[in-house]
Design a protein around this motif. Structure first.
Motif, PDB file in Angstrom:
ATOM      1  N   SER A   1       0.819  -1.215   0.000  1.00 46.87           N
ATOM      2  CA  SER A   1       0.000   0.000   0.000  1.00 46.87           C
ATOM      3  C   SER A   1       0.847   1.256   0.000  1.00 46.87           C
ATOM      4  O   SER A   1       0.501   2.263  -0.643  1.00 46.87           O
ATOM      5  CB  SER A   1      -0.952  -0.008   1.204  1.00 46.87           C
ATOM      6  OG  SER A   1      -0.219   0.007   2.424  1.00 46.87           O
ATOM      7  N   ALA A   2       1.961   1.273   0.746  1.00 45.90           N
ATOM      8  CA  ALA A   2       2.824   2.456   0.792  1.00 45.90           C
ATOM      9  C   ALA A   2       3.440   2.724  -0.560  1.00 45.90           C
ATOM     10  O   ALA A   2       3.492   3.874  -1.034  1.00 45.90           O
ATOM     11  CB  ALA A   2       3.910   2.261   1.847  1.00 45.90           C
ATOM     12  N   TRP A   3       3.927   1.674  -1.212  1.00 46.88           N
ATOM     13  CA  TRP A   3       4.550   1.855  -2.538  1.00 46.88           C
ATOM     14  C   TRP A   3       3.513   2.242  -3.571  1.00 46.88           C
ATOM     15  O   TRP A   3       3.788   3.075  -4.463  1.00 46.88           O
ATOM     16  CB  TRP A   3       5.268   0.560  -2.953  1.00 46.88           C
ATOM     17  CG  TRP A   3       6.434   0.248  -2.056  1.00 46.88           C
ATOM     18  CD1 TRP A   3       6.447  -0.527  -0.953  1.00 46.88           C
ATOM     19  CD2 TRP A   3       7.759   0.763  -2.217  1.00 46.88           C
ATOM     20  NE1 TRP A   3       7.687  -0.556  -0.377  1.00 46.88           N
ATOM     21  CE2 TRP A   3       8.528   0.236  -1.145  1.00 46.88           C
ATOM     22  CE3 TRP A   3       8.368   1.589  -3.135  1.00 46.88           C
ATOM     23  CZ2 TRP A   3       9.877   0.496  -0.979  1.00 46.88           C
ATOM     24  CZ3 TRP A   3       9.718   1.866  -2.983  1.00 46.88           C
ATOM     25  CH2 TRP A   3      10.467   1.342  -1.916  1.00 46.88           C
ATOM     26  N   GLN A   4       2.322   1.677  -3.455  1.00 45.89           N
ATOM     27  CA  GLN A   4       1.262   2.039  -4.391  1.00 45.89           C
ATOM     28  C   GLN A   4       0.840   3.504  -4.198  1.00 45.89           C
ATOM     29  O   GLN A   4       0.577   4.216  -5.169  1.00 45.89           O
ATOM     30  CB  GLN A   4       0.052   1.115  -4.191  1.00 45.89           C
ATOM     31  CG  GLN A   4       0.300  -0.307  -4.647  1.00 45.89           C
ATOM     32  CD  GLN A   4      -0.804  -1.264  -4.226  1.00 45.89           C
ATOM     33  OE1 GLN A   4      -1.766  -0.854  -3.549  1.00 45.89           O
ATOM     34  NE2 GLN A   4      -0.692  -2.541  -4.606  1.00 45.89           N
ATOM     35  N   PHE A   5       0.798   3.923  -2.933  1.00 47.17           N
ATOM     36  CA  PHE A   5       0.417   5.330  -2.658  1.00 47.17           C
ATOM     37  C   PHE A   5       1.473   6.284  -3.229  1.00 47.17           C
ATOM     38  O   PHE A   5       1.144   7.337  -3.781  1.00 47.17           O
ATOM     39  CB  PHE A   5       0.267   5.540  -1.159  1.00 47.17           C
ATOM     40  CG  PHE A   5      -0.143   6.932  -0.797  1.00 47.17           C
ATOM     41  CD1 PHE A   5      -1.432   7.382  -1.001  1.00 47.17           C
ATOM     42  CD2 PHE A   5       0.780   7.825  -0.253  1.00 47.17           C
ATOM     43  CE1 PHE A   5      -1.799   8.667  -0.682  1.00 47.17           C
ATOM     44  CE2 PHE A   5       0.418   9.120   0.075  1.00 47.17           C
ATOM     45  CZ  PHE A   5      -0.882   9.548  -0.140  1.00 47.17           C
ATOM     46  N   LEU A   6       2.745   5.877  -3.139  1.00 45.39           N
ATOM     47  CA  LEU A   6       3.820   6.721  -3.647  1.00 45.39           C
ATOM     48  C   LEU A   6       3.713   6.893  -5.159  1.00 45.39           C
ATOM     49  O   LEU A   6       4.037   7.956  -5.703  1.00 45.39           O
ATOM     50  CB  LEU A   6       5.178   6.117  -3.271  1.00 45.39           C
ATOM     51  CG  LEU A   6       6.429   6.919  -3.658  1.00 45.39           C
ATOM     52  CD1 LEU A   6       6.382   8.319  -3.046  1.00 45.39           C
ATOM     53  CD2 LEU A   6       7.691   6.194  -3.198  1.00 45.39           C
ATOM     54  N   GLU A   7       3.227   5.881  -5.838  1.00 44.90           N
ATOM     55  CA  GLU A   7       3.069   5.966  -7.288  1.00 44.90           C
ATOM     56  C   GLU A   7       2.049   7.038  -7.681  1.00 44.90           C
ATOM     57  O   GLU A   7       2.088   7.577  -8.781  1.00 44.90           O
ATOM     58  CB  GLU A   7       2.647   4.609  -7.845  1.00 44.90           C
ATOM     59  CG  GLU A   7       3.782   3.595  -7.852  1.00 44.90           C
ATOM     60  CD  GLU A   7       3.327   2.258  -8.420  1.00 44.90           C
ATOM     61  OE1 GLU A   7       2.095   2.013  -8.439  1.00 44.90           O
ATOM     62  OE2 GLU A   7       4.185   1.476  -8.838  1.00 44.90           O
TER      63      GLU A   7
END
Length: 595
Positions: A157-163
């Motif tokens: 979720s954190a990496w997806q949010f960063l995208e």
């Protein structure tokens, strides 16, 4: 302290702006300039915005408490919910709901005056509307801190949010690997290396990454035990240095500082011109005041010059009275007067000589000074009109309806004081001579010698003549008539010689006495002149004091204004120096950052 250099420059600049506002108000600057400075000060106070995001339970609260050194994110203040918490400074703890998904939390923590902290819910709990609100903070954020747990930094979720973060805002993103104290050093190195590779693959760039232990950093700052070791092991020093550099080099913030400095310098230049204009006004007032003071001095000098004949006449009166005294002493050496002294001592006594000298010196002097006082009154009345007009027109001083002309009572007191002082001076000088004590012994001895000289000469000469006339009758066997005539002639000769010797001794005594008196009188005459000049100067100052009194308020006001003006000039000088130093420090802040 985070951002120490930036906040130091900002604080000093705000102080200069405050001083500029005070200076602008004092010199009567335009209201617009003061308004500009107020707006600048308020804009510089805008807090930095930190957005902190990451999955649930990665240690965000511990991290924030450690970063700012205060436990403001504790259970009860910010419970784990699906809301965004916007931390701001407040005098007391207060929660203000803004919407269903956003809540302001006011906390009495000093650092929140300069930092606003946006703490998002865990990325793994964000719904679509939460994500939309979260993204609204990104454009205004000075820094976006993604917090990963060292135990599991791979939460999708954190990496997806960063995208979803716009590429423009990624320059403000910082990675924080929290809870690193739970991993071995070699494990941390491997995690960091893999995260950097992943960033290059997914975003085409690397992000600054700091492995930290929020727990150790907070312990170092809160407990004070083994502080240096704990802080070094926490990894917070490098993170704080990076944040401080980021704050100092933040384009909009540093640019705002630069713009505020430029405007402050421009305003200072305009205020400097206003102060310079006041300097010219001050100089003009000084010239006017000095001109009036010179005029007043010239008026006094002209008036004093008019008293010259009166002063000389008074000294001449004293000289004549003194000469009369000496002549009377010399008259006592005339043979007839010498005999008269013997038979009538009161006629030639020295008693009352000082008083007689005073009376004779003042016999004409008093009237002379009364006339001079009238001249002074007329002179002052004429001068008061001219001087009063100049004061009113050039200094803009309001004068009474009567102007500067003294009241009649003033002149009555002046004439009385003038007469009393004149008599006092003569008494002081005459009594200072001590003529009676000086003359009495010498005068008596000289007079006695003169009397005996005349008496001896008269008696012996008459006796000699009588013997000559009786010579025929006195002739006898022992001495004939011619012998008696010779005896008579010899007796007359002895009388003449004795009388002549005694007379010469009397004359020598009298000469010595009159010489001493002449010397004392000459000194007294000089002293009288000097004291009369001083007395005249004092009287003129009293008379013209009213004129000077009119100038005194203007003089005091000018001195006060000059002191204030010097203070303003010093303020301008100090502010110029402060702005120059601020410019240098601002350039240092603006220098390219080396990460």
């Amino acid at each position: 302290m985070i951002g120490k250099d930036y906040f130091d420059v900002r604080s000093r600049l705000m102080a200069v702006l405050e001083d500029l506002g005070s200076l602008a108000k004092e010199v009567g600057a335009e209201t617009r300039q003061m308004s500009v400075m107020d707006n600048l000060s308020h804009s510089l106070r805008d807090p930095f915005v930190f957005v902190v995001t990451g999955e649930v339970n990665v240690g965000k609260s511990t991290f924030l408490n450690a970063l700012f050194g205060e436990e403001f994110c504790r259970t009860g203040v910010m419970p784990t919910t699906d809301k965004i918490h916007f931390f701001k400074h407040g005098t007391k703890l207060k929660r203000v709901p803004i919407s269903d998904t956003l809540e302001e939390v006011h906390v009495p923590a000093d650092f929140l005056k300069d930092f606003h902290v946006v703490d998002t819910p865990g990325t793994n709990s964000i719904e679509s509307e939460h994500q939309e609100i979260t993204e609204r903070f990104m454009p205004s954020a000075d820094m976006v801190i993604f917090v990963f747990s060292a135990m599991n930094p791979w939460g999708a979720s954190a990496w997806q949010f960063l995208e979803k973060v716009h590429r423009t805002w990624m320059r403000n993103v910082v990675f924080v690997l929290q809870q690193c104290d739970l991993r071995a050093p070699e494990e941390l190195e491997a995690i960091q290396s893999y995260m950097k590779q992943l960033c290059k693959q997914r975003f085409g760039r690397e992000f600054v990454l700091f492995p930290v232990s929020g727990k150790k950093a907070f312990l170092a700052r809160s407990s004070g035990l083994d502080r240096e070791r704990l802080l070094a092991e926490s990894g917070f020093t490098a993170l704080e240095e990076h944040i401080s550099k980021s704050i100092g080099s933040a384009g909009s913030r540093v640019g705002k500082l630069g713009m505020a400095m430029k405007i402050a310098q421009d305003i200072l230049v305009s205020l400097k011109k206003l102060v310079g204009g006041r300097d010219e006004e001050q100089e003009e007032r000084k010239r006017i005041l000095k001109g009036l003071e010179h005029s007043l001095s010239s008026v006094q000098a002209r008036t004093q010059a008019k008293f010259g004949p009166t002063l000389e006449g008074t000294v001449s009166d004293f000289s004549q009275a003194s000469a009369g005294l000496v002549n009377r002493l010399r008259e006592g050496h005339v043979p007839g007067n010498a005999l008269a002294y013997f038979f009538s001592k009161k006629t030639w006594s020295t008693d009352g000589m000082e008083q007689k000298l005073i009376e004779e010196a003042l016999s004409t002097g008093t009237k002379r000074w009364e006339h001079a006082a009238l001249i002074l009154e007329d002179d002052v009345e004429h001068s008061s009109m001219q001087f009063g007009t100049a004061v009113r027109d050039r200094l803009k001083v309001e004068l009474p309806e009567t102007g500067l002309k003294p009241e009649p009572a003033f002149w009555d007191a002046h004439k009385r004081r003038f007469k009393e002082r004149l008599e006092e001076l003569h008494r002081e000088i005459a009594r200072g001579l001590k003529l009676e004590s000086l003359l009495q012994p010498g005068w008596q001895e000289s007079s006695r010698l003169a009397f005996f000289a005349v008496l001896a000469a008269v008696l012996l000469v008459m006796g000699g003549g009588a013997l000559g006339g009786l010579a025929p009758r006195l002739a006898n066997e022992s001495l004939d008539a011619d012998g008696w005539k010779m005896v008579g002639a010899a007796l007359a000769l002895v009388g003449a010689v004795v009388g002549w010797v005694l007379w010469k001794k009397s004359g020598a005594k009298l000469l010595k006495l009159t010489t001493a008196v002449d010397e004392k009188l000459a000194l007294a005459k000089k002293e009288l002149r000097e004291k009369l000049e001083v007395h005249l100067g004092d009287e003129l100052r009293v008379v013209y004091a009213h004129f000077d009194g009119v100038l005194q308020p203007a003089r005091s006001k000018l001195n006060e204004q000059e002191s204030r003006h010097n203070g303003l000039q010093q303020q301008v000088k100090d502010m110029s120096a402060k702005l120059e130093k601020l410019n240098k420090d601002h350039k240092a802040l603006s220098a390219p950052r080396k990460d």
